[in-house]
Design a protein around this motif. Structure first.
Motif, PDB file in Angstrom:
ATOM      1  N   PRO A  44      29.931  -7.382   2.931  1.00  0.00           N
ATOM      2  CA  PRO A  44      31.305  -6.253   3.905  1.00  0.00           C
ATOM      3  C   PRO A  44      29.686  -4.755   3.525  1.00  0.00           C
ATOM      4  O   PRO A  44      30.553  -4.121   4.237  1.00  0.00           O
ATOM      5  N   LEU A  45      29.349  -5.134   2.831  1.00  0.00           N
ATOM      6  CA  LEU A  45      28.468  -3.654   2.448  1.00  0.00           C
ATOM      7  C   LEU A  45      27.809  -3.197   3.729  1.00  0.00           C
ATOM      8  O   LEU A  45      28.431  -2.301   4.340  1.00  0.00           O
ATOM      9  N   PHE A  46      27.235  -4.621   3.993  1.00  0.00           N
ATOM     10  CA  PHE A  46      26.607  -4.275   5.527  1.00  0.00           C
ATOM     11  C   PHE A  46      27.200  -4.454   6.716  1.00  0.00           C
ATOM     12  O   PHE A  46      27.648  -3.105   7.425  1.00  0.00           O
ATOM     13  N   GLY A  47      28.808  -4.033   6.807  1.00  0.00           N
ATOM     14  CA  GLY A  47      29.947  -3.774   7.618  1.00  0.00           C
ATOM     15  C   GLY A  47      30.284  -1.999   7.000  1.00  0.00           C
ATOM     16  O   GLY A  47      30.585  -1.556   8.060  1.00  0.00           O
ATOM     17  N   TYR A  48      30.037  -1.524   5.558  1.00  0.00           N
ATOM     18  CA  TYR A  48      30.834  -0.583   5.811  1.00  0.00           C
ATOM     19  C   TYR A  48      29.637   0.098   6.356  1.00  0.00           C
ATOM     20  O   TYR A  48      29.841   1.476   6.893  1.00  0.00           O
ATOM     21  N   CYS A  49      28.353   0.323   5.854  1.00  0.00           N
ATOM     22  CA  CYS A  49      26.995   1.096   6.601  1.00  0.00           C
ATOM     23  C   CYS A  49      27.230   0.725   7.677  1.00  0.00           C
ATOM     24  O   CYS A  49      26.912   1.769   8.355  1.00  0.00           O
ATOM     25  N   ILE A  50      27.540   0.049   8.805  1.00  0.00           N
ATOM     26  CA  ILE A  50      27.271   0.142  10.218  1.00  0.00           C
ATOM     27  C   ILE A  50      28.406   0.651  11.405  1.00  0.00           C
ATOM     28  O   ILE A  50      28.677   1.442  11.526  1.00  0.00           O
ATOM     29  N   TRP A  55      22.785   3.753   8.443  1.00  0.00           N
ATOM     30  CA  TRP A  55      21.576   2.439   8.070  1.00  0.00           C
ATOM     31  C   TRP A  55      20.313   3.046   7.845  1.00  0.00           C
ATOM     32  O   TRP A  55      19.523   1.385   6.942  1.00  0.00           O
ATOM     33  N   LYS A  56      20.119   3.691   7.392  1.00  0.00           N
ATOM     34  CA  LYS A  56      19.149   4.138   6.338  1.00  0.00           C
ATOM     35  C   LYS A  56      19.745   3.133   4.765  1.00  0.00           C
ATOM     36  O   LYS A  56      18.993   2.568   4.188  1.00  0.00           O
ATOM     37  N   ARG A  57      20.890   3.310   4.282  1.00  0.00           N
ATOM     38  CA  ARG A  57      20.999   2.561   2.922  1.00  0.00           C
ATOM     39  C   ARG A  57      21.950   1.302   4.406  1.00  0.00           C
ATOM     40  O   ARG A  57      21.748   0.562   2.507  1.00  0.00           O
ATOM     41  N   GLU A  60      18.490  -0.387   2.800  1.00  0.00           N
ATOM     42  CA  GLU A  60      18.219  -0.465   1.464  1.00  0.00           C
ATOM     43  C   GLU A  60      18.599  -1.624   1.143  1.00  0.00           C
ATOM     44  O   GLU A  60      18.463  -2.418   0.390  1.00  0.00           O
ATOM     45  N   ILE A  61      20.189  -2.046   1.479  1.00  0.00           N
ATOM     46  CA  ILE A  61      21.177  -3.176   0.976  1.00  0.00           C
ATOM     47  C   ILE A  61      20.419  -3.674   1.971  1.00  0.00           C
ATOM     48  O   ILE A  61      20.112  -5.643   0.890  1.00  0.00           O
ATOM     49  N   LEU A  66      17.854  -9.518   0.638  1.00  0.00           N
ATOM     50  CA  LEU A  66      17.341 -10.402   0.892  1.00  0.00           C
ATOM     51  C   LEU A  66      15.888 -10.417  -0.440  1.00  0.00           C
ATOM     52  O   LEU A  66      16.027 -11.903  -0.361  1.00  0.00           O
ATOM     53  N   SER A  67      15.735  -9.935  -0.939  1.00  0.00           N
ATOM     54  CA  SER A  67      15.111  -9.750  -2.337  1.00  0.00           C
ATOM     55  C   SER A  67      15.469 -10.914  -3.128  1.00  0.00           C
ATOM     56  O   SER A  67      15.353 -12.096  -3.855  1.00  0.00           O
TER      57      SER A  67
END
Length: 192
Positions: A44-50, A55-57, A60-61, A66-67
């Protein structure tokens, strides 16, 4: 369907081999399910940013998730290797079945450290709305790549070939995921 095929093929080698593969799959599923859960949690965080075009945020997410996901996959895989005998003996008591399970778990865990990377990228694709790419990856990992690999590797390696089919499918699916992810990012002109 893929599990039915594997179990049917494994039954040829006897009930102890069948019991061994069942337990080995359960051990490798620990890393699989935890990695999938983490990836679905950040989706969902990806979706909110997209959706916001941030794209900067998003990057970061993505880096953070991934880490965490790769680190978690590595730790869980390491713990599974470290405590493999104890984990197998929770489910099995027959020495032949235990031997099969340990050998099979060794093989299945060979790619489980990659699950975090695989699932985060897959969920990122889904968040981008790349449904076709996500479907292709999911069908390939447990079907289009995996099922032919089961039969081909069984012909070449016998019983261990059945087990090696999953790591082969995992690696090929991960390569496909990275390729489709990069392609989707380039189409969106968001180099990530």
């Amino acid at each position: 369907v893929s599990q039915i095929i594997v179990n049917t093929q494994m039954a040829v080698y006897g009930s102890m081999a069948l019991a061994g593969i069942g337990v080995a799959m359960k051990i490798s599923m620990v890393t699989n399910t935890v990695s999938l859960g983490l990836a679905q949690g950040v989706q969902p965080l990806f979706g909110y940013c997209i959706g916001a075009g941030n794209w900067k945020r998003y990057r970061e997410i993505l880096k953070m998730s991934l880490s965490y996901a790769v680190g978690l996959s590595i730790v869980l895989t390491g713990l599974s290797y470290w405590f493999m005998t104890e984990l197998v003996e929770i489910f099995l008591s027959d020495s032949e079945a235990i031997s099969y399970a340990i050998d099979f778990a060794d093989i299945l865990l060979s790619t489980s450290f990659l699950f975090g990377l695989f699932f985060v990228l897959l969920c990122a694709l889904q968040a981008m709305g790349a449904g076709r790419a996500s479907l292709i990856i999911n069908i390939s990992r447990q079907g289009l790549i995996y099922v032919p690999a089961v039969f081909m590797l069984q012909l070449i390696l016998g019983v261990t070939g059945l087990v090696w089919a999953q790591p082969v499918a995992d690696i090929l699916s991960l390569l496909m995921t990275v390729w489709l992810y990069r392609k989707e990012c380039l189409q969106r002109q968001a180099v990530v």
